[in-house]
Write an enzyme that holds these catalytic residues in place. Structure first.
Site, PDB file in Angstrom:
ATOM      1  N   ASN A 154      62.498 -34.518  14.637  1.00 29.66           N
ATOM      2  CA  ASN A 154      63.514 -33.811  13.829  1.00 29.66           C
ATOM      3  C   ASN A 154      64.314 -32.653  14.181  1.00 29.66           C
ATOM      4  O   ASN A 154      63.385 -30.893  13.799  1.00 29.66           O
ATOM      5  CB  ASN A 154      63.141 -33.476  12.423  1.00 29.66           C
ATOM      6  CG  ASN A 154      64.502 -32.968  11.258  1.00 29.66           C
ATOM      7  OD1 ASN A 154      65.994 -32.568  12.203  1.00 29.66           O
ATOM      8  ND2 ASN A 154      64.715 -32.671  10.439  1.00 29.66           N
ATOM      9  N   TRP A 155      65.560 -32.499  15.229  1.00 32.07           N
ATOM     10  CA  TRP A 155      65.818 -31.197  16.060  1.00 32.07           C
ATOM     11  C   TRP A 155      66.892 -30.449  14.987  1.00 32.07           C
ATOM     12  O   TRP A 155      66.344 -29.163  15.747  1.00 32.07           O
ATOM     13  CB  TRP A 155      66.414 -32.304  17.583  1.00 32.07           C
ATOM     14  CG  TRP A 155      65.837 -33.051  18.632  1.00 32.07           C
ATOM     15  CD1 TRP A 155      63.919 -33.387  18.133  1.00 32.07           C
ATOM     16  CD2 TRP A 155      66.188 -32.935  19.655  1.00 32.07           C
ATOM     17  NE1 TRP A 155      63.972 -34.038  19.266  1.00 32.07           N
ATOM     18  CE2 TRP A 155      65.060 -33.934  20.306  1.00 32.07           C
ATOM     19  CE3 TRP A 155      67.062 -32.987  20.522  1.00 32.07           C
ATOM     20  CZ2 TRP A 155      65.007 -34.576  21.541  1.00 32.07           C
ATOM     21  CZ3 TRP A 155      67.538 -34.009  21.296  1.00 32.07           C
ATOM     22  CH2 TRP A 155      66.360 -34.284  22.205  1.00 32.07           C
ATOM     23  N   LYS A 156      66.624 -30.587  13.884  1.00 33.04           N
ATOM     24  CA  LYS A 156      67.864 -29.724  13.449  1.00 33.04           C
ATOM     25  C   LYS A 156      69.213 -29.037  14.324  1.00 33.04           C
ATOM     26  O   LYS A 156      69.021 -30.450  14.796  1.00 33.04           O
ATOM     27  CB  LYS A 156      66.990 -29.008  12.671  1.00 33.04           C
ATOM     28  CG  LYS A 156      65.562 -29.216  12.041  1.00 33.04           C
ATOM     29  CD  LYS A 156      64.885 -28.347  10.647  1.00 33.04           C
ATOM     30  CE  LYS A 156      63.712 -28.773  11.010  1.00 33.04           C
ATOM     31  NZ  LYS A 156      62.831 -27.924   9.810  1.00 33.04           N
TER      32      LYS A 156
ATOM     33  N   HIS B 243      66.672 -34.759   3.473  1.00 34.23           N
ATOM     34  CA  HIS B 243      65.682 -33.095   3.603  1.00 34.23           C
ATOM     35  C   HIS B 243      65.595 -32.104   2.867  1.00 34.23           C
ATOM     36  O   HIS B 243      66.719 -32.054   2.206  1.00 34.23           O
ATOM     37  CB  HIS B 243      66.275 -32.617   5.704  1.00 34.23           C
ATOM     38  CG  HIS B 243      65.149 -32.149   5.912  1.00 34.23           C
ATOM     39  ND1 HIS B 243      65.554 -31.064   5.559  1.00 34.23           N
ATOM     40  CD2 HIS B 243      64.013 -32.276   6.803  1.00 34.23           C
ATOM     41  CE1 HIS B 243      64.203 -30.362   6.178  1.00 34.23           C
ATOM     42  NE2 HIS B 243      62.871 -31.234   7.216  1.00 34.23           N
TER      43      HIS B 243
ATOM     44  N   GLU C  44      57.570 -34.620   2.242  1.00 33.34           N
ATOM     45  CA  GLU C  44      57.707 -32.946   3.334  1.00 33.34           C
ATOM     46  C   GLU C  44      57.441 -31.851   2.444  1.00 33.34           C
ATOM     47  O   GLU C  44      58.210 -31.318   1.603  1.00 33.34           O
ATOM     48  CB  GLU C  44      58.937 -32.907   4.303  1.00 33.34           C
ATOM     49  CG  GLU C  44      59.252 -33.631   4.348  1.00 33.34           C
ATOM     50  CD  GLU C  44      59.641 -33.977   6.099  1.00 33.34           C
ATOM     51  OE1 GLU C  44      59.407 -32.977   7.337  1.00 33.34           O
ATOM     52  OE2 GLU C  44      60.801 -33.069   6.186  1.00 33.34           O
TER      53      GLU C  44
ATOM     54  N   GLU D 135      66.251 -29.163   3.155  1.00 29.64           N
ATOM     55  CA  GLU D 135      67.297 -28.152   3.741  1.00 29.64           C
ATOM     56  C   GLU D 135      68.510 -28.279   4.104  1.00 29.64           C
ATOM     57  O   GLU D 135      69.324 -28.088   3.229  1.00 29.64           O
ATOM     58  CB  GLU D 135      67.323 -27.977   5.268  1.00 29.64           C
ATOM     59  CG  GLU D 135      65.291 -28.096   6.246  1.00 29.64           C
ATOM     60  CD  GLU D 135      64.908 -27.353   7.228  1.00 29.64           C
ATOM     61  OE1 GLU D 135      66.202 -28.055   7.794  1.00 29.64           O
ATOM     62  OE2 GLU D 135      63.439 -27.029   7.093  1.00 29.64           O
TER      63      GLU D 135
ATOM     64  N   SER E 118      55.093 -28.291   9.374  1.00 25.41           N
ATOM     65  CA  SER E 118      54.021 -27.103  10.300  1.00 25.41           C
ATOM     66  C   SER E 118      52.898 -28.800  10.814  1.00 25.41           C
ATOM     67  O   SER E 118      51.626 -28.331  11.423  1.00 25.41           O
ATOM     68  CB  SER E 118      53.315 -26.611   9.570  1.00 25.41           C
ATOM     69  OG  SER E 118      54.214 -25.604   8.695  1.00 25.41           O
TER      70      SER E 118
ATOM     71  N   GLY F  92      57.927 -25.805   8.211  1.00 19.17           N
ATOM     72  CA  GLY F  92      58.844 -24.219   8.843  1.00 19.17           C
ATOM     73  C   GLY F  92      57.974 -22.546   8.892  1.00 19.17           C
ATOM     74  O   GLY F  92      58.011 -21.739   9.447  1.00 19.17           O
TER      75      GLY F  92
ATOM     76  N   GLY G 171      58.579 -31.063  12.665  1.00 14.80           N
ATOM     77  CA  GLY G 171      60.242 -29.466  13.072  1.00 14.80           C
ATOM     78  C   GLY G 171      59.956 -29.269  14.320  1.00 14.80           C
ATOM     79  O   GLY G 171      60.241 -29.961  15.366  1.00 14.80           O
ATOM     80  N   GLY G 172      59.470 -27.828  13.930  1.00 15.97           N
ATOM     81  CA  GLY G 172      59.744 -26.554  15.430  1.00 15.97           C
ATOM     82  C   GLY G 172      58.676 -27.255  16.415  1.00 15.97           C
ATOM     83  O   GLY G 172      59.244 -27.653  17.566  1.00 15.97           O
TER      84      GLY G 172
HETATM   85  P1  PGA Z   1      57.867 -28.571  10.712  1.00 17.28           P
HETATM   86  O1  PGA Z   1      60.098 -29.101   9.863  1.00 17.28           O
HETATM   87  O2  PGA Z   1      57.711 -29.498  11.314  1.00 17.28           O
HETATM   88  O3  PGA Z   1      59.097 -27.451  11.592  1.00 17.28           O
HETATM   89  O4  PGA Z   1      57.629 -27.763   9.573  1.00 17.28           O
HETATM   90  C1  PGA Z   1      59.231 -30.421   9.745  1.00 17.28           C
HETATM   91  C2  PGA Z   1      61.018 -31.217   8.905  1.00 17.28           C
HETATM   92  O5  PGA Z   1      61.395 -30.051   8.497  1.00 17.28           O
HETATM   93  O6  PGA Z   1      60.892 -32.051   9.033  1.00 17.28           O
END
Ligand code: PGA
Length: 249
Positions: A9-11, A94, A166, A96, A212, A172, A233-234
């Site tokens: 997930n590049w956000k 998600h 998640e 967010e 993470s 994050g 994510g990251g």
């Molecule tokens: P993260 O994000 O790996 O940076 O914790 C995961 C996600 O939001 O899907």
């Protein structure tokens, strides 16, 4: 069908040029594997990424979509529009989106229906906040999120559903659920689905862990019986880390 999946997930990262660069590096490093690999770039890079990935094993997902077919919804993108640029999968729910854009279970149920009507597979995200876990409510929260957004679906629709657990406190933050915490929750999720539908159906659902995930912890998390992969994510923004996570299976 239950599969091993690693989805990035590049956000809101990578413009068109950066996306092309990351996709080409990914293609260079990716070797044929049993694991399904998906990337979710921003809307503006979906078409170019999907074109660049043609002929490879990697596919693209969108990070969000609207539930309506079309109309006066300024700034939104429909399922048909996604389909038109080669998108086969959409991430919905998600944390967010829930936290910053007010997405509720009821809204997500509509989005899930719209995606499935267009034969777009859904990676449905959910997870508890830190306060829920501290108060021992994590299972009730997770059960509610799944029930409210997905339990109206007929059993046949579940072929197009991938779940992504998640925990919000792990996204994050660098703090990961322990492999045991992930396994316990994934097992609970599978049981919840078995109770509503059947154990046969529950055994076929892919349940990803997100929060993470890094090369250093992926192997141990993915080794758990009910963990079928990760939503990253990251670490998905760094091709070396993302490839290492894919190869952790
Ligand atoms: P993260 O994000 O790996 O940076 O914790 C995961 C996600 O939001 O899907």
């Amino acid at each position: 069908m239950r599969k091993q999946i690693v989805a990035g997930n590049w956000k809101m990262n990578n413009d068109y040029v950066d996306s092309e660069l990351l996709v080409s590096k990914l293609l260079e490093q990716h070797t044929h594997s049993q694991t399904e690999v998906i990337i979710a770039p921003p809307f503006t890079s979906l078409l170019s990424s999907s074109n660049s990935l043609k002929g490879s094993q990697i596919t693209v997902a969108a990070q969000n979509m609207h539930y309506a077919e079309n109309g006066a919804y300024t700034g939104e993108v429909s399922a048909a529009m996604l389909k038109g640029v080669g998108v086969q999968t959409v991430i919905l729910g998600h944390s967010e989106r829930r936290a910053y854009f007010g997405e509720t279970d009821a809204l997500l149920a509509k989005k899930v229906d719209a995606a499935l009507q267009h034969n777009i597979r859904v990676i449905f995200c959910f997870g508890e906040e830190l306060a829920d876990r501290k108060s021992g409510n994590e299972e009730a929260i997770v059960e509610g999120q799944i029930k409210n957004a997905l339990f109206h679906l007929p059993a046949s629709a579940w072929e197009q559903i991938v779940l992504a657990y998640e925990p919000v406190w792990a996204i994050g933050t660098g703090e990961t659920a322990s492999p045991e915490q992930a396994q316990d929750m994934h097992n609970f999720i599978r049981q919840t689905i078995a109770n509503k539908y059947s154990s046969g159906l529950a055994a076929e659902v892919s349940i990803l862990y997100g929060g993470s995930v890094k090369p250093a912890n992926a192997k141990e998390i993915f080794s758990k019986a009910d963990v079928d992969g990760g939503l990253i994510g990251g670490a998905a923004l760094d091709v070396t880390q993302f490839t290492a996570i894919i190869n952790a299976f």
